[in-house]
Design a protein around this motif. Sequence first.
Motif, PDB file in Angstrom:
ATOM      1  N   ILE A 136     -20.180  28.513  21.781  1.00 38.95           N
ATOM      2  CA  ILE A 136     -20.569  29.390  21.553  1.00 38.95           C
ATOM      3  C   ILE A 136     -21.306  29.556  20.954  1.00 38.95           C
ATOM      4  O   ILE A 136     -22.967  29.393  20.221  1.00 38.95           O
TER       5      ILE A 136
ATOM      6  N   LEU B 178     -10.310  22.658  12.176  1.00 41.02           N
ATOM      7  CA  LEU B 178      -9.910  24.092  12.753  1.00 41.02           C
ATOM      8  C   LEU B 178      -9.332  23.919  14.517  1.00 41.02           C
ATOM      9  O   LEU B 178     -10.407  23.249  15.025  1.00 41.02           O
ATOM     10  N   ASP B 179      -8.508  24.389  15.758  1.00 43.64           N
ATOM     11  CA  ASP B 179      -9.234  24.143  16.575  1.00 43.64           C
ATOM     12  C   ASP B 179      -9.800  25.854  16.878  1.00 43.64           C
ATOM     13  O   ASP B 179      -9.698  26.640  16.717  1.00 43.64           O
ATOM     14  N   HIS B 180     -10.087  25.516  18.435  1.00 46.07           N
ATOM     15  CA  HIS B 180     -11.010  26.878  18.985  1.00 46.07           C
ATOM     16  C   HIS B 180      -9.720  27.921  18.682  1.00 46.07           C
ATOM     17  O   HIS B 180     -10.230  29.395  17.981  1.00 46.07           O
TER      18      HIS B 180
ATOM     19  N   ILE C 269     -25.520  10.873  14.820  1.00 50.88           N
ATOM     20  CA  ILE C 269     -24.855  11.886  14.811  1.00 50.88           C
ATOM     21  C   ILE C 269     -23.532  11.706  14.790  1.00 50.88           C
ATOM     22  O   ILE C 269     -22.502  11.030  15.197  1.00 50.88           O
TER      23      ILE C 269
ATOM     24  N   ARG D 134     -19.025  12.306  14.613  1.00 48.63           N
ATOM     25  CA  ARG D 134     -18.524  13.680  14.646  1.00 48.63           C
ATOM     26  C   ARG D 134     -17.663  13.217  13.964  1.00 48.63           C
ATOM     27  O   ARG D 134     -16.833  12.186  13.873  1.00 48.63           O
TER      28      ARG D 134
ATOM     29  N   ASP E 145     -21.939  17.328  14.944  1.00 48.14           N
ATOM     30  CA  ASP E 145     -21.340  17.433  13.817  1.00 48.14           C
ATOM     31  C   ASP E 145     -20.825  19.142  13.395  1.00 48.14           C
ATOM     32  O   ASP E 145     -21.971  19.656  13.380  1.00 48.14           O
ATOM     33  N   ALA E 146     -19.345  19.138  14.367  1.00 50.37           N
ATOM     34  CA  ALA E 146     -19.259  20.492  14.399  1.00 50.37           C
ATOM     35  C   ALA E 146     -19.041  21.145  12.868  1.00 50.37           C
ATOM     36  O   ALA E 146     -18.530  20.514  11.931  1.00 50.37           O
ATOM     37  N   GLY E 147     -19.510  22.609  12.118  1.00 50.42           N
ATOM     38  CA  GLY E 147     -18.960  23.015  10.189  1.00 50.42           C
ATOM     39  C   GLY E 147     -19.229  22.056   9.349  1.00 50.42           C
ATOM     40  O   GLY E 147     -18.635  21.324   8.680  1.00 50.42           O
TER      41      GLY E 147
ATOM     42  N   GLU F 207     -21.761  17.356  22.174  1.00 50.04           N
ATOM     43  CA  GLU F 207     -20.653  17.214  22.358  1.00 50.04           C
ATOM     44  C   GLU F 207     -20.566  16.408  21.294  1.00 50.04           C
ATOM     45  O   GLU F 207     -19.413  16.447  20.621  1.00 50.04           O
TER      46      GLU F 207
ATOM     47  N   THR G 296      -6.701  22.240  21.135  1.00 44.82           N
ATOM     48  CA  THR G 296      -6.646  21.120  20.704  1.00 44.82           C
ATOM     49  C   THR G 296      -8.727  21.132  20.761  1.00 44.82           C
ATOM     50  O   THR G 296      -8.892  19.647  21.222  1.00 44.82           O
ATOM     51  N   ARG G 297      -9.041  22.131  21.369  1.00 48.00           N
ATOM     52  CA  ARG G 297     -10.561  21.790  21.538  1.00 48.00           C
ATOM     53  C   ARG G 297     -11.113  22.429  19.794  1.00 48.00           C
ATOM     54  O   ARG G 297     -11.099  23.173  19.046  1.00 48.00           O
ATOM     55  N   ASP G 298     -12.257  21.841  19.070  1.00 48.06           N
ATOM     56  CA  ASP G 298     -13.130  22.576  18.134  1.00 48.06           C
ATOM     57  C   ASP G 298     -13.943  23.269  19.018  1.00 48.06           C
ATOM     58  O   ASP G 298     -14.033  23.945  20.225  1.00 48.06           O
ATOM     59  N   LEU G 299     -14.715  23.903  17.793  1.00 52.85           N
ATOM     60  CA  LEU G 299     -15.457  24.937  17.649  1.00 52.85           C
ATOM     61  C   LEU G 299     -16.878  24.577  17.296  1.00 52.85           C
ATOM     62  O   LEU G 299     -16.690  24.627  16.320  1.00 52.85           O
TER      63      LEU G 299
ATOM     64  N   ARG H 186     -21.282  26.093  17.110  1.00 51.50           N
ATOM     65  CA  ARG H 186     -21.367  27.982  17.173  1.00 51.50           C
ATOM     66  C   ARG H 186     -23.148  26.865  17.406  1.00 51.50           C
ATOM     67  O   ARG H 186     -23.463  26.610  15.893  1.00 51.50           O
TER      68      ARG H 186
ATOM     69  N   THR I  53     -13.514  18.582  25.477  1.00 50.07           N
ATOM     70  CA  THR I  53     -12.990  18.650  23.568  1.00 50.07           C
ATOM     71  C   THR I  53     -13.687  19.878  22.735  1.00 50.07           C
ATOM     72  O   THR I  53     -12.966  19.894  21.155  1.00 50.07           O
ATOM     73  N   ARG I  54     -14.451  21.009  23.419  1.00 52.48           N
ATOM     74  CA  ARG I  54     -15.342  21.501  22.208  1.00 52.48           C
ATOM     75  C   ARG I  54     -15.655  22.960  23.572  1.00 52.48           C
ATOM     76  O   ARG I  54     -16.004  22.545  24.065  1.00 52.48           O
ATOM     77  N   LYS I  55     -15.307  23.454  22.364  1.00 51.28           N
ATOM     78  CA  LYS I  55     -15.750  24.941  22.569  1.00 51.28           C
ATOM     79  C   LYS I  55     -17.028  25.869  21.882  1.00 51.28           C
ATOM     80  O   LYS I  55     -17.714  25.472  20.851  1.00 51.28           O
TER      81      LYS I  55
END
Lengths: 423, 306
Positions: A89, B11-13, B4, B6, A214-216, A211, A5-8, A10, A85-87
Amino acid sequence: MDLLTRDLLRVATIGSVDDGKSTVIGRLLVDTRQLFDDQLEAVAHASARRGVGDLDLSFVTDGLRAEREQGITIDVAYRYAATPTRKFIIADCPGHVQYTRNMATGASTADLALMVLDVARGLKEQTRRHLCIAALLGVRAIVVAINKMDTVRWSESAYSAAVDEVATAARELGIADVTCVPTSALLGDNVVAASLHTPWYVGPTILDALERSDAGAWDSAEGARLPIQWVLRQPGGGRSYAGMVSGEPLAVGDRVTLLPAGISTTVTALRGPSGPRDAAPAGVAVDVELADDLDASRGDLLAREPLPTVTRELRATVCWFGDEPLRAGARLRVKHTTRSTPAIVEAVESRVDVERLEIEPADALATNDIGVVRLRTADPLVVDDYAQHRVTGGFILIDPVSNVTRAAGMVGDPGLPGTSARA
Amino acid sequence: MTTIERRPTTLDHLEALESHAIYILREVVAECERPVLLFSGGKDSAVLLHLAVKAFAPGGLPFPVLHVDTGQNFPEVLAFRDETVDRTGARLLVASVQDAIDRGLVADPGPTGSRNRLQTTSLLGAIQEHGFDAAFGGARRDEDKARAKERILSFRDAFGQWDPRAQRPELWQLYQGRVNHGEHLRAFPLSDWTELDVWQYIARDRVALPSIYFAHHRDVLRRDGMWLAVNEFVEPRAGEAVERRLVRYRTVGDATCTGAVESSAATLDEVLAEVATATVSERGATRADDRFSETSMEDRKREGYF
């Protein structure tokens, strides 16, 4: 072990040659312990052999023989880092103007840009060009390493001057989220560990900023979209339609329209990679069954309101990578979502002056130019404005003979607040 | 400075990586006429095949799987290959390095010489013979600095060569699979996965693997800083002692150049814990073929290697 359960996120890097981009990435990987001992040893050997000091961190990402020999980045190198908490790329993009196509490759999928600039030299044309391309591609947040702070004796006024320059450019480009950090990637200050040299700075380190980001942000586009990739035959003779959801989530029971045909129907079943589910958000590969028996196939699109536009005439912003200039009359293939069709360039209208951030009339686009063109396509396309929808707004232009990708295209005008909407 | 907030993401990775890989598999099958999936029996190709089955369920796989067989295999891996093919109903093709040697296409390196590099000839031969225009591979960008540079859909010319200085642009998720006759693509759906991601996914989805990935006792000898299994292809040279040790494999390749690591990790959870804290990269720990020079992988890839 609880490693899940990490998010991604980029990230694409931006910056001019010699501002220390690869060194920042190298430092980020070394200080977060993402590099293995043997990889570090290899970097140390390569550095020693070329007489560039103990550890040239740029060798971490400059992986090709030619890159190491010339000391430049030619193509994108992808690197991976993870925190609890986060991957991440990380697409480490080249700085040279002739490799702009590779920079665009790295930036097109990015949620965020990590920009590096030399505090003493400020915002160079190359950096400005890349920031412009990143903004056009829809990158809405940047983290900026104001780098080489050691060379200006950690001067707060030098840092502030660079921050002002970045803020002005970001405002002109419509980038709202800007986080600047004073760094010395060479020495490690404020990349992962907070610096002792910058007591006047109270903000995050580069890693903190990445970290928190805001992803996505693209997931919030209005209206669910499902470009059909492939038709799957179900037991009993039925069919389901496979693709990746974009925009808002798609759910069982949703009223959807098959486009370009314009036929309304209902989603009766939805499956993700692990089986049936009630709904799927953007980024999930699904297959769906529909209430009606329709003639739907690859290249068609299922959409929930607000609906996209069906058209054979496109006005779009393109970044041209071809060696020969793009002019009216050029015949290319367009690939948009899962549909490919021949296209003719009806007109080149204008180009963006990247240095002055102005749109000027033009009848041709040279290599690496960005401009507005009008296209006519053989088959209708189902499009949204790129500013609203990345998946249904983006397309590529392909050389019909060599099959090489010649341009990145975005439906609509370039969304640059510093420029007028029409040339 | 802008603060920012969060947002919670949905979705998880692993879900994101899995869906992306399935999307790539479907896109290549739709765009290309004759795809093939390269299957070594290693963990990455096992995950790739698992994803391919999901991508085209409930139908069967719309392409065959190709094993490039050096003839110097671990028996456990060959057994796993055959079980997997039976279980998934995949159509198996084998491109044999021995066959290439017998036909005089490549020189025989001798009974204990490595056939790793010879795989390129057999692979390109099979691609030409069957007219494949796309080959799926399980390669990951975190494995090696040359692989870190490669596109997800990577173009090969009529000679099977990769030109790292002139890669096609690859925008968004618009994967472009058009090639002319005789050219082909390599497609890497696991490009953005790390070794740890692969193991987390194997644990989550209970993907079957060859037994040699888990700790077992084996006769090994120390050579070039690695533990090599003693068998018909690897025999002790003067001064090399054979020892029985508790080991497992982190990668699976040709038996002559793939080393074991000392490990007591016998379960998925134990392997995950080990991978999460590893200090040596998987290829650095286990692959003699990458140790010749800084650019071994780039050089092999240019010739058409996996």
